[in-house]
Motif scaffolding. Structure first.
Motif, mmCIF file in Angstrom:
data_model
loop_
_atom_site.group_PDB
_atom_site.id
_atom_site.type_symbol
_atom_site.label_atom_id
_atom_site.label_comp_id
_atom_site.label_asym_id
_atom_site.label_seq_id
_atom_site.Cartn_x
_atom_site.Cartn_y
_atom_site.Cartn_z
ATOM 1 N N THR B 18 0.815 -1.204 0.000
ATOM 2 C CA THR B 18 0.000 0.000 0.000
ATOM 3 C C THR B 18 0.854 1.262 0.000
ATOM 4 O OG1 THR B 18 -0.132 -0.317 2.362
ATOM 5 C CG2 THR B 18 -2.033 -1.000 1.084
ATOM 6 N N SER B 19 2.158 1.079 -0.142
ATOM 7 C CA SER B 19 3.003 2.257 -0.002
ATOM 8 C C SER B 19 3.097 3.046 -1.296
ATOM 9 C CB SER B 19 4.399 1.854 0.452
ATOM 10 O OG SER B 19 5.091 1.269 -0.617
ATOM 11 N N GLU B 20 3.166 4.325 -1.133
ATOM 12 C CA GLU B 20 3.544 5.221 -2.210
ATOM 13 C C GLU B 20 5.014 5.560 -1.952
ATOM 14 O OE1 GLU B 20 1.528 6.187 -4.748
ATOM 15 O OE2 GLU B 20 0.097 4.795 -3.885
ATOM 16 N N ALA B 21 5.532 6.521 -2.694
ATOM 17 C CA ALA B 21 6.934 6.901 -2.520
ATOM 18 C C ALA B 21 7.255 7.154 -1.044
ATOM 19 C CB ALA B 21 7.214 8.144 -3.334
ATOM 20 N N GLN B 22 6.352 7.831 -0.357
ATOM 21 C CA GLN B 22 6.605 8.134 1.042
ATOM 22 C C GLN B 22 5.405 7.748 1.862
ATOM 23 O OE1 GLN B 22 8.436 11.901 2.315
ATOM 24 N NE2 GLN B 22 8.240 12.486 0.191
ATOM 25 N N ARG B 23 5.144 6.463 2.011
ATOM 26 C CA ARG B 23 4.024 6.065 2.843
ATOM 27 C C ARG B 23 4.264 6.554 4.266
ATOM 28 N NH1 ARG B 23 0.006 2.065 3.388
ATOM 29 N NH2 ARG B 23 -1.005 2.567 5.340
ATOM 30 N N PRO B 24 3.378 7.396 4.746
ATOM 31 C CA PRO B 24 3.636 7.988 6.061
ATOM 32 C C PRO B 24 3.412 6.984 7.188
ATOM 33 C CG PRO B 24 1.495 8.664 5.230
ATOM 34 C CD PRO B 24 2.123 7.812 4.163
ATOM 35 N N PRO B 25 4.066 7.202 8.328
ATOM 36 C CA PRO B 25 3.737 6.398 9.506
ATOM 37 C C PRO B 25 2.362 6.828 10.023
ATOM 38 C CG PRO B 25 5.235 8.169 10.104
ATOM 39 C CD PRO B 25 5.051 8.240 8.616
ATOM 40 N N ALA B 26 1.750 5.964 10.837
ATOM 41 C CA ALA B 26 0.479 6.359 11.458
ATOM 42 C C ALA B 26 0.794 7.397 12.518
ATOM 43 C CB ALA B 26 -0.195 5.145 12.069
ATOM 44 N N TYR B 42 2.120 15.852 10.188
ATOM 45 C CA TYR B 42 2.171 15.398 8.801
ATOM 46 C C TYR B 42 3.574 14.880 8.531
ATOM 47 C CZ TYR B 42 2.071 15.399 3.747
ATOM 48 O OH TYR B 42 2.149 15.011 2.440
ATOM 49 N N SER B 44 6.566 14.046 5.959
ATOM 50 C CA SER B 44 7.175 14.130 4.638
ATOM 51 C C SER B 44 8.643 14.473 4.799
ATOM 52 C CB SER B 44 6.504 15.197 3.764
ATOM 53 O OG SER B 44 7.244 15.329 2.552
ATOM 54 N N PRO B 97 -3.678 12.942 6.017
ATOM 55 C CA PRO B 97 -3.700 11.507 5.690
ATOM 56 C C PRO B 97 -4.023 10.617 6.883
ATOM 57 C CG PRO B 97 -1.681 12.552 4.877
ATOM 58 C CD PRO B 97 -2.364 13.552 5.766
#
Lengths: 359, 359
Positions: B18-26, B42, B44, B97
């Motif tokens: 499910t990751s994009e280039a920078q899948r963020p942490p919860a 946020y 990034s 997100p």
């Protein structure tokens, strides 16, 4: 003239009111063309790099910018289905600002594009009698809180009538919400269509919120059995024996389905697990050194299915779990087909289940 | 050990899937602190500039980045309410997100933060009997399509009982959707709470999709009168005289309310317009050179209200419209208070209306 000025003035004010630094123009995105190619558009004058990710693509596609600041890309014809997608704008992943249809999820923001077929698909809005989705709440003594709940009732449903309906309890994936089965899975439209064709029995579909925050997740099993099922049976005209109850779920919800179903085999006569994620403490506790009375279990369960796609990243562990159940002589019907760990597949798993349960 | 490895492996796979280039942490965002200050976060690593916009702020607030790539800002204590907000990441506006609660809108993506009060607010989920929101469809002959519809039914509602309920038709703003009145406006919870307190009569609240794409928008007036009202009255146990029907709406929906209400004064005895946007062709056609029979109109209308905040960008034109109605001797009750063109205000307008209609 005054009206024109007022109109202009208020339009400008409306725009400025809601504007961010770069309030985008209303773009036609996604635009599905008659040949099923799809154009995606995004407005940004400042972005340096914009790309498209989508479950109809193997790798992200770069988008290119025109002189007006509109980035776009046209994807060659794709198979009719509903697909999640997102934009990456200078590495920031975001949903399509011009598309209202969002993937209901707690972790990411994606949009949904609906590519229609020449014939209506099983999840398409068709001119058939429609059921309703009710958004309601129930009190969970287990979790000590009020929990949200979606309940699909079929066309012609009468809460005070003599008909007692069977109930499918349907659980979403790991970071999904109680809305994902309808917003992305179109469970209500699949049910409407299959009921209209006489392929599925009229039933209730109960879609709880399956996550427990903070964990432990095994509490959800207790919540379903001790709070959710009693709530549904106290408030809806439903069958109250195991043959009137089915449980199904996808991914983490598919694992929960196995945990809930097999720790309560007298409660649910139908257990349908879609691409189950089972690398959890609860699954380990329930199924390591498990020695079921298979004869009794196979009598209690009218149907036990596990579905998975060969491109699913969980394909191997799911196959191992199917083998585990077979080793223990538990009758399991496996559906192994093409496709990955996607809601495109998930919709098909549900469409199959709806035609098999309560028969 | 095998289980631990499998767990790790599948977790990694789940993340990568499910990751994009920078899948963020919860991240815990928004985090509302006990003193009602709120921290927004946020993730990034690549962003150069991240800021927070919110309806609790006059100007965007810059967010600062820690060494792990987490941008954050803490806003000083804010008044208890529900507020829309968004992030601007290198000038790209996006929803948080990590926040599931989104503003239902066709044009922008914003999130919602709920800042609770010491006492429950009129829109808070309280331990009172809850009604239900039904998602359903109706056929619009006017528009030649199937239209979505949300219907709130009050606690204890019995579709086959003898009680006939009054109906409030409630229309959203210009780029909103049929979900905005519940997702942002919490109309169902406001109704639950006021009904529990005996301050509002049990009623249905019918929330259609008010936009017509492509225009012309006057078609919506025909849709409401010729398709929507007949659908509701054929399918729900409701009162079928004007004193059992109210119409209300916000912004563009407030303008539609005036158009629909005053071209059909025999249909709706209650007309409640919230910060109406009236710079439209339809309004011009209906109200320029309008010479109503005020005596008759004032007998037909049991209640006609216009609400607006003094900081609303439509304050001046709304005041002019109130004066226009007064000039024509049409009895109008105006509610002018603090606040802007916001859903914070809009919720209060609805809470007032619910206590006044059908009495």
């Amino acid at each position: 003239m005054k009206h024109v000025l007022l109109s202009l003035l208020t339009t400008l004010l409306l725009v400025s009111l809601t504007s961010e630094a770069q309030r985008p123009p209303a773009l036609n995105s996604p635009e599905v063309h008659p040949d099923r190619s799809v154009t995606f558009r995004y407005f940004s004058k400042k972005a340096r790099k914009v790309s498209l990710s989508g479950e109809f693509l193997k790798v992200p596609l770069p988008m290119s910018q025109d002189t007006a600041g509109i980035w776009s890309v046209t994807v060659p014809p794709v198979s009719p289905d509903i697909y999640p997608y997102s934009f990456s704008v200078d590495s920031v992943q975001l949903a399509d600002p011009n598309n209202t249809y969002l993937f209901a999820n707690e972790r990411f923001k994606r949009s949904i594009v609906d590519v229609p077929g020449e014939q209506p698909l099983v999840h398409s809005l068709q001119n058939v009698p429609h059921g309703k989705i009710s958004y309601c709440y129930y009190q969970s003594a287990t979790l000590g809180t009020t929990r949200p709940l979606l309940v699909y009732t079929p066309p012609g449903f009468n809460p005070n009538g003599k008909t007692k309906y069977p109930v499918l309890y349907l659980i979403h994936g790991g970071s999904d919400t109680e809305e994902t089965w309808t917003k992305v899975g179109r469970a209500h439209l699949i049910a409407d269509n299959l009921i209209a064709q006489g392929k599925a029995k009229p039933m209730l579909i109960v879609m709880p919120y399956g996550n427990v925050r903070p964990a432990p997740m095994p509490d959800f099993t207790k919540d379903v059995v001790n709070d959710l099922v009693p709530f549904v049976e106290a408030n809806y005209p439903v069958l109250k024996e195991s043959t009137g109850r089915a449980i199904a779920g996808f991914s983490v919800g598919g694992g929960q389905t196995l945990n809930i179903g097999f720790t309560n085999p007298g409660t649910f006569a139908y257990v349908c697990s879609y691409a189950p994620y089972t690398a959890t403490e609860e699954f380990k506790k329930n199924f390591t050194d498990w020695s079921p009375n298979a004869d009794q279990l196979n009598k209690q369960l009218k149907l036990f299915t596990i579905s998975v796609g060969t491109d699913d990243f969980l394909y191997e562990p799911v196959k191992q779990n199917i083998a585990m159940f077979q080793d223990k002589k538990v009758a399991v019907k496996s559906y192994i087909g093409p496709g990955g760990h996607t809601w495109m597949n998930c919709k098909q798993y549900l469409a199959t289940t709806l035609q098999e349960v309560f028969k």
